[in-house]
Design a protein around this motif. Structure first.
Motif: not given
Length: 153
Positions: A95-99, A103-112
């Motif tokens: 939250a601090g970095a985005v404000k 920066y933005t928070i990006v989903p990169l991958k989903i894994y099991i």
């Protein structure tokens, strides 16, 4: 197991093209019964998804999980907003970095991993057009060198 390892279900290949990923975090997801079955079947899409932080909680928007075929009336909304499970310290850091820093928070991958669905998210800064072109030139030069070495031997 280190973060980012496990059976990869879906990847956001566009993320590395559009952002400089500086730091990654492993997050759990709050999923319903038919959602996890669809995730295990690989019916997930991260293309236009993004992460927002509201009231000290991380939420993923626009992640498409297709309805489970045998789910009948217990199926879920494919584009519903899902909660991410992170430590309070990690959420505060994101939250601090985005404000502050753009920066933005990006989903990169989903894994099991160990039977649980995990989402690898990255703290990324957007690339400009000239950054993308420079990176493409670098990749092309690398390909040319590999071709030359392959022909030589």
């Amino acid at each position: 197991m280190p973060k980012g390892t496990g059976k990869v279900v879906a990847q956001n290949k566009k993320a590395n093209h559009d952002y400089f990923i500086e730091k990654t975090y492993e997050a759990g997801m709050v999923l319903k019964g038919t959602e996890i079955k669809s995730v295990r079947a690989g019916r997930v899409q991260l293309k236009d998804s993004f992460v927002l932080i509201k009231n000290g909680e991380a939420w993923i928007h626009n992640m498409h999980i297709s309805p489970y075929e045998q789910g009948n009336r217990f199926n879920h909304d494919p584009l519903r907003v899902r909660k991410l499970l992170l430590h309070k310290k990690e959420i505060a850091e994101l939250a601090g970095a985005v404000k502050k820093e753009g920066y933005t928070i990006v989903p990169l991958k989903i894994y099991i991993k160990d039977g649980y669905a995990k989402l690898l998210i990255g703290l990324g800064k957007g690339k400009k057009k000239y950054d993308k072109r420079a990176e493409e030139r670098k990749k092309e030069a690398q390909r040319e060198m590999e071709r030359a070495m392959k022909l030589k031997y």
